[in-house]
Write an enzyme that holds these catalytic residues in place. Structure first.
Site, PDB file in Angstrom:
ATOM      1  N   SER A  76      28.042   1.241   3.987  1.00  0.00           N
ATOM      2  CA  SER A  76      27.961  -0.169   4.363  1.00  0.00           C
ATOM      3  C   SER A  76      29.328  -0.722   4.728  1.00  0.00           C
ATOM      4  O   SER A  76      29.479  -1.445   5.722  1.00  0.00           O
ATOM      5  CB  SER A  76      27.342  -0.971   3.211  1.00  0.00           C
ATOM      6  OG  SER A  76      27.217  -2.326   3.555  1.00  0.00           O
ATOM      7  N   TYR A 112      20.143   5.798  -0.485  1.00  0.00           N
ATOM      8  CA  TYR A 112      20.241   5.950  -1.940  1.00  0.00           C
ATOM      9  C   TYR A 112      19.216   6.955  -2.466  1.00  0.00           C
ATOM     10  O   TYR A 112      19.563   7.899  -3.178  1.00  0.00           O
ATOM     11  CB  TYR A 112      20.054   4.589  -2.614  1.00  0.00           C
ATOM     12  CG  TYR A 112      20.201   4.642  -4.121  1.00  0.00           C
ATOM     13  CD1 TYR A 112      21.442   4.436  -4.708  1.00  0.00           C
ATOM     14  CD2 TYR A 112      19.112   4.897  -4.939  1.00  0.00           C
ATOM     15  CE1 TYR A 112      21.594   4.477  -6.084  1.00  0.00           C
ATOM     16  CE2 TYR A 112      19.247   4.953  -6.314  1.00  0.00           C
ATOM     17  CZ  TYR A 112      20.493   4.742  -6.876  1.00  0.00           C
ATOM     18  OH  TYR A 112      20.635   4.802  -8.242  1.00  0.00           O
ATOM     19  N   HIS A 131      15.708 -32.683  -5.040  1.00  0.00           N
ATOM     20  CA  HIS A 131      17.075 -32.463  -5.516  1.00  0.00           C
ATOM     21  C   HIS A 131      17.782 -31.406  -4.673  1.00  0.00           C
ATOM     22  O   HIS A 131      18.972 -31.545  -4.366  1.00  0.00           O
ATOM     23  CB  HIS A 131      17.050 -32.030  -6.989  1.00  0.00           C
ATOM     24  CG  HIS A 131      16.341 -32.988  -7.886  1.00  0.00           C
ATOM     25  ND1 HIS A 131      16.855 -34.232  -8.200  1.00  0.00           N
ATOM     26  CD2 HIS A 131      15.151 -32.896  -8.535  1.00  0.00           C
ATOM     27  CE1 HIS A 131      16.016 -34.867  -9.012  1.00  0.00           C
ATOM     28  NE2 HIS A 131      14.966 -34.074  -9.224  1.00  0.00           N
ATOM     29  N   HIS A 169      30.532  -2.216   8.378  1.00  0.00           N
ATOM     30  CA  HIS A 169      31.100  -3.567   8.446  1.00  0.00           C
ATOM     31  C   HIS A 169      32.462  -3.537   9.143  1.00  0.00           C
ATOM     32  O   HIS A 169      32.761  -4.396   9.987  1.00  0.00           O
ATOM     33  CB  HIS A 169      31.250  -4.141   7.032  1.00  0.00           C
ATOM     34  CG  HIS A 169      30.004  -4.767   6.494  1.00  0.00           C
ATOM     35  ND1 HIS A 169      28.975  -4.037   5.960  1.00  0.00           N
ATOM     36  CD2 HIS A 169      29.616  -6.064   6.413  1.00  0.00           C
ATOM     37  CE1 HIS A 169      28.011  -4.844   5.564  1.00  0.00           C
ATOM     38  NE2 HIS A 169      28.367  -6.087   5.843  1.00  0.00           N
ATOM     39  N   ARG A 204      22.432  -6.289  -4.158  1.00  0.00           N
ATOM     40  CA  ARG A 204      20.991  -6.065  -4.014  1.00  0.00           C
ATOM     41  C   ARG A 204      20.258  -7.283  -3.485  1.00  0.00           C
ATOM     42  O   ARG A 204      19.207  -7.147  -2.854  1.00  0.00           O
ATOM     43  CB  ARG A 204      20.373  -5.647  -5.352  1.00  0.00           C
ATOM     44  CG  ARG A 204      20.754  -4.259  -5.814  1.00  0.00           C
ATOM     45  CD  ARG A 204      19.849  -3.818  -6.952  1.00  0.00           C
ATOM     46  NE  ARG A 204      19.906  -4.729  -8.076  1.00  0.00           N
ATOM     47  CZ  ARG A 204      20.722  -4.569  -9.115  1.00  0.00           C
ATOM     48  NH1 ARG A 204      21.533  -3.533  -9.167  1.00  0.00           N
ATOM     49  NH2 ARG A 204      20.716  -5.441 -10.110  1.00  0.00           N
ATOM     50  N   ASN A 246      21.341  -9.525   0.970  1.00  0.00           N
ATOM     51  CA  ASN A 246      20.637  -9.229   2.214  1.00  0.00           C
ATOM     52  C   ASN A 246      19.577  -8.181   1.901  1.00  0.00           C
ATOM     53  O   ASN A 246      19.838  -6.977   1.953  1.00  0.00           O
ATOM     54  CB  ASN A 246      21.619  -8.718   3.274  1.00  0.00           C
ATOM     55  CG  ASN A 246      20.991  -8.598   4.651  1.00  0.00           C
ATOM     56  OD1 ASN A 246      19.767  -8.543   4.786  1.00  0.00           O
ATOM     57  ND2 ASN A 246      21.811  -8.546   5.683  1.00  0.00           N
ATOM     58  N   HIS A 254      19.363  -4.098   2.468  1.00  0.00           N
ATOM     59  CA  HIS A 254      19.314  -3.373   1.196  1.00  0.00           C
ATOM     60  C   HIS A 254      18.097  -2.464   1.125  1.00  0.00           C
ATOM     61  O   HIS A 254      18.187  -1.328   0.623  1.00  0.00           O
ATOM     62  CB  HIS A 254      19.290  -4.357   0.031  1.00  0.00           C
ATOM     63  CG  HIS A 254      19.018  -3.697  -1.295  1.00  0.00           C
ATOM     64  ND1 HIS A 254      17.756  -3.628  -1.849  1.00  0.00           N
ATOM     65  CD2 HIS A 254      19.841  -3.057  -2.154  1.00  0.00           C
ATOM     66  CE1 HIS A 254      17.815  -2.976  -3.000  1.00  0.00           C
ATOM     67  NE2 HIS A 254      19.060  -2.626  -3.211  1.00  0.00           N
TER      68      HIS A 254
END
Length: 501
Positions: free
Chosen positions: A399, A376, A86, A403, A361, A364, A368
Protein backbone atom coordinates in the site's frame (compact mmCIF):
# COMPACT_ATOMS: atom_id res chain seq x y z
CA UNK A 1 -85.33 -0.51 48.20
CA UNK A 2 -83.05 -3.44 48.85
CA UNK A 3 -79.47 -3.64 47.56
CA UNK A 4 -78.19 -7.00 46.50
CA UNK A 5 -74.85 -7.46 48.28
CA UNK A 6 -74.16 -10.80 46.63
CA UNK A 7 -71.76 -10.38 43.70
CA UNK A 8 -72.73 -11.69 40.32
CA UNK A 9 -70.54 -14.71 39.47
CA UNK A 10 -70.78 -14.00 35.75
CA UNK A 11 -69.57 -10.44 36.23
CA UNK A 12 -66.59 -11.66 38.26
CA UNK A 13 -65.74 -14.15 35.54
CA UNK A 14 -65.94 -11.46 32.85
CA UNK A 15 -63.71 -9.07 34.75
CA UNK A 16 -61.21 -11.83 35.44
CA UNK A 17 -61.07 -12.70 31.75
CA UNK A 18 -60.51 -9.06 30.87
CA UNK A 19 -57.61 -8.79 33.31
CA UNK A 20 -56.09 -12.03 32.04
CA UNK A 21 -56.35 -10.92 28.41
CA UNK A 22 -54.86 -7.55 29.28
CA UNK A 23 -51.91 -9.22 31.00
CA UNK A 24 -51.38 -11.61 28.08
CA UNK A 25 -51.44 -8.77 25.58
CA UNK A 26 -48.94 -6.81 27.63
CA UNK A 27 -46.65 -9.84 27.93
CA UNK A 28 -46.85 -10.42 24.17
CA UNK A 29 -46.01 -6.77 23.53
CA UNK A 30 -42.99 -6.96 25.84
CA UNK A 31 -41.88 -10.20 24.22
CA UNK A 32 -42.13 -8.67 20.73
CA UNK A 33 -40.15 -5.61 21.78
CA UNK A 34 -37.42 -7.78 23.31
CA UNK A 35 -37.26 -9.92 20.16
CA UNK A 36 -37.04 -6.84 17.95
CA UNK A 37 -34.26 -5.35 20.07
CA UNK A 38 -32.36 -8.64 20.04
CA UNK A 39 -32.77 -8.97 16.27
CA UNK A 40 -31.57 -5.40 15.78
CA UNK A 41 -28.57 -6.07 18.02
CA UNK A 42 -27.75 -9.29 16.15
CA UNK A 43 -28.01 -7.52 12.78
CA UNK A 44 -25.73 -4.68 13.90
CA UNK A 45 -23.28 -7.20 15.33
CA UNK A 46 -23.18 -9.16 12.07
CA UNK A 47 -22.69 -6.00 10.01
CA UNK A 48 -19.69 -4.97 12.06
CA UNK A 49 -17.84 -8.22 11.48
CA UNK A 50 -14.78 -8.30 9.13
CA UNK A 51 -15.73 -8.84 5.50
CA UNK A 52 -14.25 -11.10 2.87
CA UNK A 53 -15.39 -11.86 -0.64
CA UNK A 54 -18.30 -14.28 -0.75
CA UNK A 55 -17.01 -15.91 -3.95
CA UNK A 56 -13.55 -16.68 -2.63
CA UNK A 57 -14.18 -18.52 0.64
CA UNK A 58 -11.15 -20.36 1.92
CA UNK A 59 -11.58 -23.36 4.21
CA UNK A 60 -9.47 -22.75 7.28
CA UNK A 61 -9.50 -23.41 10.97
CA UNK A 62 -8.86 -19.71 11.49
CA UNK A 63 -12.17 -18.01 12.14
CA UNK A 64 -11.03 -14.73 10.52
CA UNK A 65 -10.45 -16.46 7.19
CA UNK A 66 -13.76 -18.31 7.24
CA UNK A 67 -15.86 -15.19 7.09
CA UNK A 68 -17.07 -14.19 3.66
CA UNK A 69 -17.41 -10.81 2.00
CA UNK A 70 -21.14 -10.28 2.21
CA UNK A 71 -22.76 -7.51 0.20
CA UNK A 72 -25.97 -6.33 1.83
CA UNK A 73 -28.08 -3.19 1.54
CA UNK A 74 -26.88 -0.56 4.03
CA UNK A 75 -26.11 3.15 4.16
CA UNK A 76 -22.79 4.81 4.79
CA UNK A 77 -22.19 5.73 8.40
CA UNK A 78 -22.28 9.47 7.76
CA UNK A 79 -25.56 9.11 5.86
CA UNK A 80 -27.16 7.71 9.00
CA UNK A 81 -25.35 10.11 11.32
CA UNK A 82 -26.52 13.14 9.34
CA UNK A 83 -30.07 12.21 10.30
CA UNK A 84 -29.16 13.55 13.75
CA UNK A 85 -29.36 17.31 14.08
CA UNK A 86 -26.25 17.45 16.29
CA UNK A 87 -24.09 15.83 13.60
CA UNK A 88 -25.58 18.05 10.89
CA UNK A 89 -24.54 21.04 12.98
CA UNK A 90 -20.91 19.93 12.75
CA UNK A 91 -21.19 19.90 8.96
CA UNK A 92 -22.77 23.34 9.11
CA UNK A 93 -19.73 24.56 11.06
CA UNK A 94 -17.45 23.53 8.16
CA UNK A 95 -19.78 25.31 5.72
CA UNK A 96 -19.62 28.45 7.87
CA UNK A 97 -15.82 28.28 7.91
CA UNK A 98 -15.80 28.01 4.11
CA UNK A 99 -17.98 31.12 3.87
CA UNK A 100 -15.56 32.95 6.16
CA UNK A 101 -12.63 31.89 3.96
CA UNK A 102 -14.43 33.19 0.87
CA UNK A 103 -15.21 36.53 2.55
CA UNK A 104 -11.64 36.89 3.83
CA UNK A 105 -10.05 36.19 0.44
CA UNK A 106 -12.53 38.56 -1.24
CA UNK A 107 -11.70 41.35 1.25
CA UNK A 108 -7.97 40.78 0.72
CA UNK A 109 -8.48 41.07 -3.05
CA UNK A 110 -10.47 44.29 -2.66
CA UNK A 111 -7.93 45.86 -0.29
CA UNK A 112 -4.81 44.67 -2.11
CA UNK A 113 -5.91 44.84 -5.77
CA UNK A 114 -8.98 47.05 -5.68
CA UNK A 115 -11.12 44.33 -7.32
CA UNK A 116 -12.34 40.80 -6.80
CA UNK A 117 -10.29 37.94 -8.17
CA UNK A 118 -12.77 35.20 -9.09
CA UNK A 119 -10.70 33.48 -11.73
CA UNK A 120 -9.62 30.52 -9.55
CA UNK A 121 -6.26 30.34 -11.31
CA UNK A 122 -4.95 27.69 -8.94
CA UNK A 123 -7.83 25.31 -9.65
CA UNK A 124 -7.53 25.75 -13.42
CA UNK A 125 -3.77 25.32 -13.14
CA UNK A 126 -4.16 22.03 -11.21
CA UNK A 127 -6.76 20.74 -13.68
CA UNK A 128 -4.92 21.93 -16.80
CA UNK A 129 -4.93 19.57 -19.80
CA UNK A 130 -7.96 17.82 -18.33
CA UNK A 131 -9.02 16.75 -21.82
CA UNK A 132 -5.76 14.83 -22.19
CA UNK A 133 -6.29 13.15 -18.82
CA UNK A 134 -9.85 12.17 -19.81
CA UNK A 135 -8.62 10.81 -23.15
CA UNK A 136 -6.02 8.68 -21.35
CA UNK A 137 -8.77 7.51 -18.97
CA UNK A 138 -10.94 6.54 -21.96
CA UNK A 139 -8.11 4.47 -23.45
CA UNK A 140 -7.53 2.73 -20.12
CA UNK A 141 -11.24 2.06 -19.68
CA UNK A 142 -11.53 0.57 -23.18
CA UNK A 143 -8.50 -1.64 -22.55
CA UNK A 144 -9.90 -2.80 -19.23
CA UNK A 145 -13.45 -3.37 -20.41
CA UNK A 146 -12.77 -4.89 -23.85
CA UNK A 147 -9.26 -6.32 -24.00
CA UNK A 148 -9.31 -7.91 -20.55
CA UNK A 149 -12.80 -9.37 -20.94
CA UNK A 150 -12.14 -10.72 -24.44
CA UNK A 151 -8.82 -12.15 -23.33
CA UNK A 152 -10.38 -13.89 -20.37
CA UNK A 153 -13.25 -15.14 -22.54
CA UNK A 154 -10.74 -16.52 -25.06
CA UNK A 155 -8.70 -18.20 -22.31
CA UNK A 156 -11.76 -19.71 -20.61
CA UNK A 157 -12.96 -21.27 -23.86
CA UNK A 158 -9.58 -22.39 -25.19
CA UNK A 159 -7.61 -22.95 -21.95
CA UNK A 160 -4.55 -21.39 -23.54
CA UNK A 161 -2.34 -19.16 -21.45
CA UNK A 162 -1.50 -15.76 -22.83
CA UNK A 163 0.72 -12.87 -21.86
CA UNK A 164 -0.89 -9.65 -20.74
CA UNK A 165 -0.05 -6.43 -22.41
CA UNK A 166 2.46 -4.66 -20.18
CA UNK A 167 1.92 -1.36 -21.99
CA UNK A 168 -1.09 -0.74 -19.75
CA UNK A 169 1.30 -0.27 -16.83
CA UNK A 170 3.58 2.11 -18.72
CA UNK A 171 1.19 4.15 -20.88
CA UNK A 172 -0.34 6.36 -18.13
CA UNK A 173 3.05 7.30 -16.64
CA UNK A 174 4.56 7.98 -20.06
CA UNK A 175 1.66 10.20 -21.10
CA UNK A 176 1.76 12.11 -17.81
CA UNK A 177 5.46 12.87 -18.28
CA UNK A 178 5.04 13.58 -22.00
CA UNK A 179 2.22 16.11 -21.59
CA UNK A 180 3.45 17.46 -18.23
CA UNK A 181 0.03 17.04 -16.65
CA UNK A 182 -0.46 19.03 -13.43
CA UNK A 183 -1.31 17.55 -10.05
CA UNK A 184 -5.09 17.13 -10.28
CA UNK A 185 -5.12 15.80 -13.84
CA UNK A 186 -2.29 13.38 -13.00
CA UNK A 187 -4.16 12.13 -9.93
CA UNK A 188 -7.20 11.36 -12.08
CA UNK A 189 -5.12 9.18 -14.41
CA UNK A 190 -3.03 7.47 -11.72
CA UNK A 191 -5.84 6.67 -9.31
CA UNK A 192 -8.00 5.40 -12.14
CA UNK A 193 -5.12 3.23 -13.33
CA UNK A 194 -4.76 1.60 -9.91
CA UNK A 195 -8.53 1.19 -9.58
CA UNK A 196 -8.81 -0.57 -12.93
CA UNK A 197 -5.82 -2.79 -12.19
CA UNK A 198 -7.36 -3.93 -8.90
CA UNK A 199 -10.73 -4.50 -10.55
CA UNK A 200 -9.11 -6.49 -13.35
CA UNK A 201 -7.23 -8.67 -10.90
CA UNK A 202 -10.39 -9.29 -8.87
CA UNK A 203 -12.40 -10.22 -11.96
CA UNK A 204 -9.78 -12.68 -13.21
CA UNK A 205 -9.04 -14.06 -9.76
CA UNK A 206 -12.68 -14.73 -8.92
CA UNK A 207 -13.52 -16.34 -12.28
CA UNK A 208 -10.39 -18.42 -12.94
CA UNK A 209 -11.35 -20.83 -10.17
CA UNK A 210 -14.87 -21.15 -11.56
CA UNK A 211 -13.57 -21.88 -15.07
CA UNK A 212 -11.09 -24.45 -13.78
CA UNK A 213 -13.84 -26.23 -11.85
CA UNK A 214 -15.99 -26.26 -14.98
CA UNK A 215 -13.08 -27.65 -17.02
CA UNK A 216 -12.54 -30.43 -14.50
CA UNK A 217 -16.22 -31.29 -14.45
CA UNK A 218 -16.53 -31.26 -18.25
CA UNK A 219 -13.46 -33.46 -18.65
CA UNK A 220 -15.03 -36.01 -16.33
CA UNK A 221 -18.34 -35.92 -18.19
CA UNK A 222 -16.69 -36.07 -21.59
CA UNK A 223 -14.66 -39.12 -20.63
CA UNK A 224 -17.77 -41.04 -21.62
CA UNK A 225 -18.07 -40.95 -25.41
CA UNK A 226 -21.85 -41.03 -25.21
CA UNK A 227 -21.96 -37.58 -23.61
CA UNK A 228 -22.09 -34.47 -25.71
CA UNK A 229 -19.27 -31.97 -25.33
CA UNK A 230 -20.33 -29.11 -23.08
CA UNK A 231 -19.18 -25.55 -23.46
CA UNK A 232 -17.55 -23.57 -20.69
CA UNK A 233 -19.57 -20.56 -19.61
CA UNK A 234 -17.86 -17.30 -18.70
CA UNK A 235 -19.39 -14.25 -16.98
CA UNK A 236 -21.65 -11.99 -18.99
CA UNK A 237 -20.09 -8.79 -20.29
CA UNK A 238 -22.92 -6.78 -18.72
CA UNK A 239 -21.94 -8.04 -15.26
CA UNK A 240 -18.30 -7.20 -15.88
CA UNK A 241 -19.15 -3.73 -17.22
CA UNK A 242 -21.33 -3.03 -14.18
CA UNK A 243 -18.48 -4.11 -11.91
CA UNK A 244 -16.06 -1.70 -13.62
CA UNK A 245 -18.22 1.27 -12.59
CA UNK A 246 -19.55 -0.07 -9.27
CA UNK A 247 -17.93 1.40 -6.12
CA UNK A 248 -16.30 -1.87 -5.07
CA UNK A 249 -13.08 -3.72 -5.89
CA UNK A 250 -14.40 -7.24 -5.17
CA UNK A 251 -16.08 -8.93 -8.12
CA UNK A 252 -19.35 -10.79 -7.62
CA UNK A 253 -21.90 -11.87 -10.19
CA UNK A 254 -24.71 -10.10 -8.33
CA UNK A 255 -24.90 -7.25 -5.85
CA UNK A 256 -27.79 -5.96 -3.75
CA UNK A 257 -29.62 -3.23 -5.65
CA UNK A 258 -31.91 -0.43 -4.59
CA UNK A 259 -35.36 -0.06 -6.11
CA UNK A 260 -35.09 3.47 -7.53
CA UNK A 261 -32.52 6.17 -8.26
CA UNK A 262 -32.85 9.42 -6.31
CA UNK A 263 -31.37 11.93 -8.72
CA UNK A 264 -31.70 14.77 -6.23
CA UNK A 265 -29.39 12.83 -3.91
CA UNK A 266 -26.93 12.31 -6.79
CA UNK A 267 -26.84 16.03 -7.55
CA UNK A 268 -26.44 16.78 -3.86
CA UNK A 269 -23.44 14.46 -3.58
CA UNK A 270 -21.73 15.82 -6.70
CA UNK A 271 -22.42 19.35 -5.47
CA UNK A 272 -20.66 18.55 -2.21
CA UNK A 273 -17.72 17.08 -4.14
CA UNK A 274 -17.39 20.40 -5.97
CA UNK A 275 -17.72 22.26 -2.67
CA UNK A 276 -14.89 20.12 -1.23
CA UNK A 277 -12.65 21.07 -4.17
CA UNK A 278 -13.44 24.76 -3.66
CA UNK A 279 -12.77 24.30 0.07
CA UNK A 280 -9.31 22.85 -0.66
CA UNK A 281 -8.64 25.78 -3.00
CA UNK A 282 -9.40 28.38 -0.33
CA UNK A 283 -7.35 26.49 2.29
CA UNK A 284 -4.35 26.49 -0.07
CA UNK A 285 -4.81 30.16 -0.99
CA UNK A 286 -5.39 31.28 2.58
CA UNK A 287 -2.81 29.22 4.49
CA UNK A 288 -0.33 27.43 2.23
CA UNK A 289 0.55 29.92 -0.51
CA UNK A 290 1.36 32.89 1.79
CA UNK A 291 3.41 30.70 4.15
CA UNK A 292 5.60 29.05 1.54
CA UNK A 293 5.90 32.10 -0.72
CA UNK A 294 7.36 34.07 2.18
CA UNK A 295 9.45 31.08 3.21
CA UNK A 296 10.96 31.05 -0.27
CA UNK A 297 12.65 34.37 0.45
CA UNK A 298 14.22 33.43 3.77
CA UNK A 299 16.66 30.85 5.01
CA UNK A 300 15.19 28.00 6.98
CA UNK A 301 16.47 27.42 10.48
CA UNK A 302 15.23 24.81 12.89
CA UNK A 303 12.86 27.20 14.74
CA UNK A 304 11.43 28.42 11.42
CA UNK A 305 10.94 24.84 10.23
CA UNK A 306 9.12 23.87 13.43
CA UNK A 307 6.89 26.93 13.10
CA UNK A 308 6.09 26.09 9.48
CA UNK A 309 5.44 22.47 10.43
CA UNK A 310 2.86 23.35 13.07
CA UNK A 311 1.31 25.91 10.75
CA UNK A 312 0.91 23.09 8.21
CA UNK A 313 -0.99 20.79 10.58
CA UNK A 314 -4.28 22.67 10.28
CA UNK A 315 -4.40 22.80 6.44
CA UNK A 316 -3.08 19.22 6.28
CA UNK A 317 -5.88 18.09 8.60
CA UNK A 318 -8.45 19.83 6.40
CA UNK A 319 -6.97 18.09 3.33
CA UNK A 320 -7.43 14.76 5.13
CA UNK A 321 -11.02 15.42 6.17
CA UNK A 322 -12.06 16.99 2.86
CA UNK A 323 -10.48 14.17 0.87
CA UNK A 324 -12.30 11.62 2.99
CA UNK A 325 -15.65 13.38 2.83
CA UNK A 326 -15.43 14.45 -0.80
CA UNK A 327 -14.31 11.10 -2.24
CA UNK A 328 -15.05 8.24 0.17
CA UNK A 329 -18.47 9.60 1.13
CA UNK A 330 -19.84 11.93 -1.56
CA UNK A 331 -18.22 10.59 -4.75
CA UNK A 332 -18.74 6.90 -3.99
CA UNK A 333 -22.29 7.45 -2.73
CA UNK A 334 -23.14 9.38 -5.90
CA UNK A 335 -22.01 6.52 -8.13
CA UNK A 336 -23.66 3.97 -5.85
CA UNK A 337 -26.96 5.83 -6.17
CA UNK A 338 -26.70 6.10 -9.96
CA UNK A 339 -25.90 2.37 -10.25
CA UNK A 340 -28.44 1.39 -7.56
CA UNK A 341 -25.59 -0.21 -5.62
CA UNK A 342 -27.09 -0.85 -2.19
CA UNK A 343 -24.06 -1.80 -0.07
CA UNK A 344 -22.53 1.57 0.78
CA UNK A 345 -20.17 0.72 3.60
CA UNK A 346 -17.18 2.41 1.97
CA UNK A 347 -15.65 3.22 5.35
CA UNK A 348 -16.27 2.56 9.02
CA UNK A 349 -16.00 4.75 12.10
CA UNK A 350 -12.27 5.30 11.69
CA UNK A 351 -12.45 8.47 13.80
CA UNK A 352 -13.14 6.29 16.87
CA UNK A 353 -10.06 4.10 16.30
CA UNK A 354 -7.68 3.61 19.21
CA UNK A 355 -4.87 1.97 17.20
CA UNK A 356 -3.36 2.34 13.76
CA UNK A 357 -4.35 -1.25 12.97
CA UNK A 358 -8.01 -0.32 13.45
CA UNK A 359 -7.50 2.93 11.52
CA UNK A 360 -6.00 1.12 8.51
CA UNK A 361 -8.91 -1.34 8.50
CA UNK A 362 -11.68 1.25 8.76
CA UNK A 363 -10.38 4.29 6.83
CA UNK A 364 -10.99 2.90 3.34
CA UNK A 365 -12.99 -0.33 3.46
CA UNK A 366 -13.12 -0.58 -0.34
CA UNK A 367 -9.34 -0.89 -0.68
CA UNK A 368 -8.98 -2.80 2.58
CA UNK A 369 -11.30 -5.54 1.32
CA UNK A 370 -9.13 -5.98 -1.78
CA UNK A 371 -5.86 -6.02 0.17
CA UNK A 372 -7.24 -8.43 2.75
CA UNK A 373 -8.75 -10.79 0.19
CA UNK A 374 -5.98 -10.96 -2.40
CA UNK A 375 -2.82 -10.07 -0.46
CA UNK A 376 -3.18 -10.77 3.26
CA UNK A 377 -5.09 -14.06 3.00
CA UNK A 378 -3.01 -15.39 0.12
CA UNK A 379 0.31 -14.69 1.85
CA UNK A 380 -1.04 -16.01 5.15
CA UNK A 381 -1.95 -19.30 3.47
CA UNK A 382 1.36 -19.51 1.58
CA UNK A 383 3.29 -18.89 4.81
CA UNK A 384 1.66 -21.91 6.42
CA UNK A 385 -1.03 -20.13 8.43
CA UNK A 386 1.43 -19.68 11.31
CA UNK A 387 2.55 -16.07 11.18
CA UNK A 388 0.36 -12.99 10.77
CA UNK A 389 3.24 -10.52 10.85
CA UNK A 390 4.54 -11.37 7.36
CA UNK A 391 1.22 -10.81 5.50
CA UNK A 392 0.57 -7.64 7.52
CA UNK A 393 4.00 -6.25 6.60
CA UNK A 394 3.44 -7.12 2.93
CA UNK A 395 0.07 -5.35 2.92
CA UNK A 396 1.49 -2.17 4.47
CA UNK A 397 4.54 -2.11 2.17
CA UNK A 398 2.45 -2.73 -0.94
CA UNK A 399 0.00 0.00 0.00
CA UNK A 400 2.80 2.44 0.86
CA UNK A 401 4.59 1.66 -2.43
CA UNK A 402 1.55 2.44 -4.56
CA UNK A 403 0.79 5.57 -2.53
CA UNK A 404 4.34 6.73 -3.23
CA UNK A 405 3.99 5.76 -6.90
CA UNK A 406 0.98 8.06 -7.20
CA UNK A 407 2.74 10.94 -5.43
CA UNK A 408 5.90 10.65 -7.59
CA UNK A 409 4.14 11.00 -10.94
CA UNK A 410 1.48 13.42 -9.68
CA UNK A 411 4.01 15.86 -8.22
CA UNK A 412 6.74 15.24 -10.79
CA UNK A 413 9.56 14.55 -8.33
CA UNK A 414 10.75 11.85 -5.94
CA UNK A 415 10.37 12.75 -2.28
CA UNK A 416 9.47 9.60 -0.29
CA UNK A 417 7.72 11.36 2.57
CA UNK A 418 4.54 9.34 2.05
CA UNK A 419 6.40 6.03 1.98
CA UNK A 420 8.45 6.81 5.09
CA UNK A 421 5.47 7.99 7.12
CA UNK A 422 3.13 5.26 5.92
CA UNK A 423 5.45 2.31 5.33
CA UNK A 424 8.00 2.89 8.10
CA UNK A 425 6.58 5.08 10.87
CA UNK A 426 3.03 3.79 10.36
CA UNK A 427 4.23 0.19 10.44
CA UNK A 428 6.13 0.86 13.67
CA UNK A 429 2.98 2.30 15.23
CA UNK A 430 1.03 -0.66 13.87
CA UNK A 431 3.12 -3.26 15.69
CA UNK A 432 4.56 -1.48 18.71
CA UNK A 433 1.80 0.79 19.99
CA UNK A 434 -0.49 -1.00 22.47
CA UNK A 435 -3.96 -1.82 21.18
CA UNK A 436 -6.00 -0.76 24.17
CA UNK A 437 -9.37 0.89 24.06
CA UNK A 438 -9.98 4.24 25.65
CA UNK A 439 -10.12 7.95 25.12
CA UNK A 440 -6.40 8.41 25.71
CA UNK A 441 -5.43 6.10 22.85
CA UNK A 442 -7.92 7.74 20.51
CA UNK A 443 -6.38 11.13 21.35
CA UNK A 444 -2.88 9.76 20.74
CA UNK A 445 -3.91 8.36 17.37
CA UNK A 446 -5.40 11.69 16.33
CA UNK A 447 -2.28 13.52 17.51
CA UNK A 448 0.06 11.26 15.50
CA UNK A 449 -2.28 11.38 12.49
CA UNK A 450 -2.44 15.19 12.47
CA UNK A 451 1.32 15.52 12.87
CA UNK A 452 1.77 13.08 9.99
CA UNK A 453 -0.46 14.99 7.57
CA UNK A 454 1.21 18.21 8.70
CA UNK A 455 4.64 16.77 7.85
CA UNK A 456 3.43 15.65 4.44
CA UNK A 457 1.96 19.07 3.62
CA UNK A 458 5.05 20.87 4.89
CA UNK A 459 7.62 18.78 2.99
CA UNK A 460 5.69 18.56 -0.27
CA UNK A 461 4.98 22.31 -0.41
CA UNK A 462 8.59 23.10 0.48
CA UNK A 463 9.86 20.86 -2.32
CA UNK A 464 7.34 22.23 -4.83
CA UNK A 465 8.40 25.83 -4.17
CA UNK A 466 12.08 24.84 -4.14
CA UNK A 467 11.71 23.37 -7.63
CA UNK A 468 10.25 26.66 -8.82
CA UNK A 469 13.04 28.82 -7.39
CA UNK A 470 16.14 26.61 -7.62
CA UNK A 471 17.56 25.93 -11.11
CA UNK A 472 17.70 22.28 -12.26
CA UNK A 473 21.07 20.60 -12.80
CA UNK A 474 19.93 18.55 -15.85
CA UNK A 475 20.93 15.21 -14.35
CA UNK A 476 18.96 12.14 -13.40
CA UNK A 477 19.73 12.83 -9.74
CA UNK A 478 17.73 16.04 -9.94
CA UNK A 479 14.53 13.97 -10.02
CA UNK A 480 15.65 11.71 -7.18
CA UNK A 481 17.32 14.01 -4.63
CA UNK A 482 15.02 16.63 -3.01
CA UNK A 483 16.00 20.05 -4.29
CA UNK A 484 14.83 21.71 -1.08
CA UNK A 485 17.65 19.91 0.76
CA UNK A 486 20.59 20.25 -1.66
CA UNK A 487 19.75 23.51 -3.44
CA UNK A 488 21.36 25.93 -1.02
CA UNK A 489 22.88 24.35 2.06
CA UNK A 490 25.29 26.15 4.33
CA UNK A 491 26.79 25.29 7.71
CA UNK A 492 27.08 28.55 9.69
CA UNK A 493 29.23 28.98 12.73
CA UNK A 494 26.16 28.88 14.97
CA UNK A 495 25.99 25.13 14.23
CA UNK A 496 22.47 25.47 12.91
CA UNK A 497 21.68 24.07 9.48
CA UNK A 498 20.34 26.78 7.18
CA UNK A 499 18.50 25.77 4.01
CA UNK A 500 17.62 28.59 1.67
CA UNK A 501 14.78 28.02 -0.71
Amino acid sequence: MEIDNNPNPQWIQDETDKIRLSLLNELHRIENEVNEQFLSFKTDFDLRQPKICQTSKIISSDRQLNKTRLFIARNSILTDLFQTSHIRSLRNVFVAVLIIFVIQVAINDLVGNGRLNLHFELIFQCFANLHIALFIWLIMKLCTSVVVFMGFHYWSNNRISYLKNAKYLILPCREIVKHQLPVASSLIVLLEQLRQLMKTYSFVRENVEKVCLQCHKIMELNSNEDNDIEKITSPDFSKYLYFLFAPTLIYCDTYPRTAVIHWDYVLQMFGQVFASIVYVYYVVVRFCVPTFENLNQNEITLPIFITVLFNSIMPGSLFLLLGFYGFLHCWLNAFAEMLRFADRMFYKDWWNSTSFAAYYRTWNVVVHDWLYTYVYKEIFILSGRKNRVIPAVCVVLLSATFHEYVMIFALGFFYPVMFLLFGVVGMAFLFFLPRNKGVVYNILLWAFLLIGVGLQSCFYFMEAYARKSCPPNDTIWDKVIPRSVVCRVSLPSTKLLHIDL
